[in-house]
Design an enzyme around this catalytic site. Structure first.
Site, PDB file in Angstrom:
ATOM      1  N   ASP A 167     -43.778  33.348 111.245  1.00  0.00           N
ATOM      2  CA  ASP A 167     -44.793  33.510 112.275  1.00  0.00           C
ATOM      3  C   ASP A 167     -44.202  33.353 113.673  1.00  0.00           C
ATOM      4  O   ASP A 167     -43.309  32.535 113.908  1.00  0.00           O
ATOM      5  CB  ASP A 167     -45.879  32.450 112.056  1.00  0.00           C
ATOM      6  CG  ASP A 167     -47.006  32.557 113.054  1.00  0.00           C
ATOM      7  OD1 ASP A 167     -47.683  33.601 113.060  1.00  0.00           O
ATOM      8  OD2 ASP A 167     -47.216  31.603 113.833  1.00  0.00           O
TER       9      ASP A 167
ATOM     10  N   GLU B  97     -42.603  38.343 112.183  1.00  0.00           N
ATOM     11  CA  GLU B  97     -43.677  38.777 113.068  1.00  0.00           C
ATOM     12  C   GLU B  97     -43.098  38.696 114.484  1.00  0.00           C
ATOM     13  O   GLU B  97     -43.155  37.654 115.137  1.00  0.00           O
ATOM     14  CB  GLU B  97     -44.910  37.890 112.938  1.00  0.00           C
ATOM     15  CG  GLU B  97     -46.078  38.423 113.754  1.00  0.00           C
ATOM     16  CD  GLU B  97     -47.001  37.348 114.299  1.00  0.00           C
ATOM     17  OE1 GLU B  97     -48.099  37.696 114.763  1.00  0.00           O
ATOM     18  OE2 GLU B  97     -46.613  36.161 114.302  1.00  0.00           O
TER      19      GLU B  97
END
Length: 733
Positions: free
Chosen positions: A411, A464
């Site tokens: 993330d 990401e």
């Protein structure tokens, strides 16, 4: 420090080295045994070759706070002993003195931990049930170099931090203690006393199990032997699969809101119930993988799991760790991989977590310009510290090793790479070269990828990363970051922008769909339609589509068809497969009742058929990251908002033709060039009545004509249904 001062410091909770005072010690007068037991009314020490039949010697209370002592006059050396006490409330307890044990952590362990290369640090730090010298108990260890005292607190010592103060390895900053008699299932915390009066109960950073929120204690738990795995076949397949040339279609989901009993806080399905419902559902939809929003323990439901406290503990919201093992195993037995969102970019400020762990900014930076995420109100890991890097890399390996996780979607990578991420000019500090790149984070990311890929071939690491940082998915030995794949945020943004427009205006925005091919092969991309696109007023996928109900569904089918035809692996967030009308809400179940309606049920069938076709046709996936797998037929008919391209497999004669009509106007007798003289079978038509379409099409396929078109020697004449995708495959004569 004199003996009296040491005793006073211990009784006040200010002694950082209790092994110097407590336990057994040789003196000029004999062997003295000391124990700090503030809950005791009477205390005895039992010693001798057979402790069970030995005579108890009453210990003397030498300090009102609860320090007890007995002198074996004339004795020398060390010998076995136990302590027996009667508490103030009359309970009798007998135990082996924890201050009678030598260190468990070895010099080699400490060396590797400090060096940052102990990638199984979870086997040494935290709480571990073990046997030392024939005595069963739990070994506790933690990193807190700047603490003046660290203690284990629990019900067994009345949560009194003075009772079980840990041994300090002062040069390395680690603390440990072996406490006999402690059993699995015991809740505990570390009480950390730091400088300037800092005193805080802390959750063990290496806890394998945590209490259900709002409680915050860690729980003694042994991971090994809790579940008998049945996924050997899957793990072997994973190891031997080159995923860049394999089908990867991912169903992203949030365990707390996919399906639940009610909106009450804890009225959710557990891991086993979720597995038993999810596995057949995902299997029927045809996905190759699922991706879970974070499952590591977190205190705040509204964070969706992205503000982690228990990095090594599956959240207790849905059951115990062995239940999560069952969950993963169940998917593997059905040939479905499990990817997990992993959050090494930041952590929350909760007092019981990593923040200010030993009274200093241990895991983050003291300077808020380096250590604070202004936008999220969280703290940034200090990637320059070996112990912090060790903690995070060990954590990644832990999930893959102990829970058989098949991939980590990392993330907020962009927030790690840039020192000025989401910050104003006066809120960040440049690196040593004056740049905005976080050099320490870059080194960490590269090392993380090297270790994961080196130890677990076939496991995916997915970034990401929302910027144009170069070579995110290139190997580290050529200067890349080493990720397996990267989310293509540009494709997602442009595609959703295009499809949200009324079709009458789309002729002016063809570039939104075609621009992604300018960079499609610069990285190994995943095309994500994720949870972030259906929250905070962005609307659900179906609600984004313009027009009446029929057009909304047709548009959405065309979008999904474009996504699957475009180079890159695929990801879709839960609810989007059946056309959820409302935005995702983390405390509400998906609206499963609407799947009883024909249009929603048929959209699910379309997604399922699309996935099955995707998995069965190599042209979809074998060359996702190279121009050899894609070629335009025509992208210039802007006025009619149609476009056509070819996808090829590694065998160049194995190809598919994609035809798109992005307006509600049917196009008849539309001629496009094709490479081969053949019958082109219509493998999928999104306007089929089976998908709630209008059943317009090409009667199952068309024959090629020897009429040149679009620079090709042959052509086919198609009927292009409104707001549709056609997928055709040549069947040679």
């Amino acid at each position: 420090m004199g003996l009296k001062r040491e005793i006073n410091a211990l009784c006040k909770g200010n002694h950082g080295d209790p092994f110097r005072l407590l336990g057994m010690h040789n003196t000029d007068s004999g062997v003295v045994v000391r124990a700090f037991l503030p809950m005791a009314a009477e205390v005895w020490v039992l010693a001798g070759p057979d402790i069970r039949s030995s005579v108890p010697y009453a210990m003397e209370k030498v300090h009102d706070e609860g320090l007890w002592e007995f002198l074996f006059q004339g004795k020398s050396g060390r010998f076995s002993y136990t302590i027996k006490m009667r508490t103030h409330w009359g309970e009798l307890r007998e135990f082996v003195d924890p201050y009678g044990f030598s260190p468990v952590l070895t010099d080699y362990d400490l060396h590797l931990l400090c060096e940052g290369n102990h990638y199984r640090s979870f086997e040494k730090l935290g709480a571990h049930v073990m046997e030392v010298g024939g005595v069963k108990g739990v070994h506790f260890a933690v990193w807190a170099p700047n603490a003046e005292r660290v203690s284990v607190t629990a019900d067994f010592n009345g949560w009194d931090g003075r009772v079980h103060v840990m041994r300090r390895f002062i040069d390395q900053g680690f603390w440990e203690i072996f406490i006999p008699g402690v059993e699995e299932g015991t809740p505990y915390k570390f009480e950390v006393k730091g400088i300037k009066g800092y005193l805080e109960y802390k959750t063990d950073p290496y806890a394998f199990l945590c209490e259900l929120r709002p409680k915050t204690a860690a729980v003694v738990y042994t991971v090994a032997g809790k579940h008998k795995w049945h996924d050997k076949k899957w793990l072997e397949k994973r190891k031997n699969t080159f995923w860049h040339e394999a089908p990867v279609s991912i169903y992203e989901l949030h365990l707390g809101s996919w399906m639940r009993y009610s909106e009450e806080e804890n009225d959710v399905l557990n891991y086993r119930e979720l597995a038993d419902k999810l596995v057949p559902y995902v299997k029927e939809l045809g996905y190759t993988h699922i991706e879970l929003l974070p499952v590591s323990e977190y205190p705040l439901d509204a964070s969706w799991g992205y503000q982690v406290i228990g990095y090594f503990a599956p959240t207790s919201r849905f059951g115990r760790p062995e239940d999560f093992m069952y969950f993963v195993d169940k998917f593997h037995q059905s040939d479905i991989g499990v990817i997990m969102d992993w959050v090494p970019a930041h952590f929350p400020r909760d007092a019981h977590g990593l923040a200010f762990f030993d009274g200093t900014h241990l895991y983050d930076h003291a300077d808020p310009k380096k250590g604070e995420h202004v936008e999220w109100g969280t703290l940034i890991f200090n990637y320059g510290r070996n112990e912090v890097k060790n903690f995070l890399i060990s954590n990644a390996l832990f999930w893959i090793d102990k829970y058989h996780i098949d991939g980590l979607r990392v993330d907020a990578v962009a927030s790690m790479l840039y020192l000025d991420y989401a910050k104003k000019p006066d809120q960040w500090i440049p690196n040593k070269y004056g740049g905005r790149e976080n050099l320490e984070a870059i080194d960490f990311v590269r090392r993380f990828n090297e270790v994961v890929h080196g130890e677990f071939p076939g496991v995916l690491t997915i970034a990401e990363e929302s910027t144009s940082w170069p070579n995110v998915t290139q190997p580290t030995y050529v200067g890349g970051l080493g990720f397996s794949m990267k989310w293509n945020m540009g494709w997602m943004h442009d595609t959703l922008k295009y499809f949200s427009k009324d079709p009458v205006h789309r002729k002016h925005f063809t570039y939104d769909l075609t621009f992604s091919m300018m960079y499609a092969f610069s990285e190994n991309f995943v095309l994500p339609i994720s949870h972030d696109e259906v929250v905070y007023g962005k609307r659900s996928m179906l609600s984004k589509m313009p027009g009446d109900m029929w057009r909304k569904f047709a548009n959405l089918r065309a979008l999904y068809g474009f996504m699957y035809g475009h180079p890159g692996k695929k990801l879709l967030f839960m609810g989007s497969e059946f056309g959820q009308w409302i935005e995702w809400c983390f405390f509400k179940s998906l609206d499963w009742h609407i799947t009883d309606y024909e249009q929603h049920k048929k959209l699910m069938r379309f997604v399922s058929d699309l996935n099955r076709l995707y998995r069965s046709e190599p042209a979809f996936y074998e060359i996702d990251y190279d121009w050899r797998g894609f070629e335009w037929i025509d992208l210039h008919d802007h006025d009619r908002s149609v476009m056509f391209f070819i996808r090829r497999a590694k065998d160049p004669d194995d190809f598919l033709v994609f035809a798109f009509n992005f307006t509600p106007v049917p196009r008849y007798h539309y001629r496009i060039g094709v490479p081969a003289d053949s019958f082109y079978k219509e493998l999928l038509n999104s306007d089929s009545g089976a998908y709630w379409g209008g059943n317009m099409g090409n009667m199952g396929g068309v024959h090629a004509d020897k009429i040149a078109s679009h620079g090709r020697p042959y052509s086919i004449r198609l009927t292009l249904p409104p707001l549709s995708v056609l997928i055709l495959k040549p069947h040679r004569k």
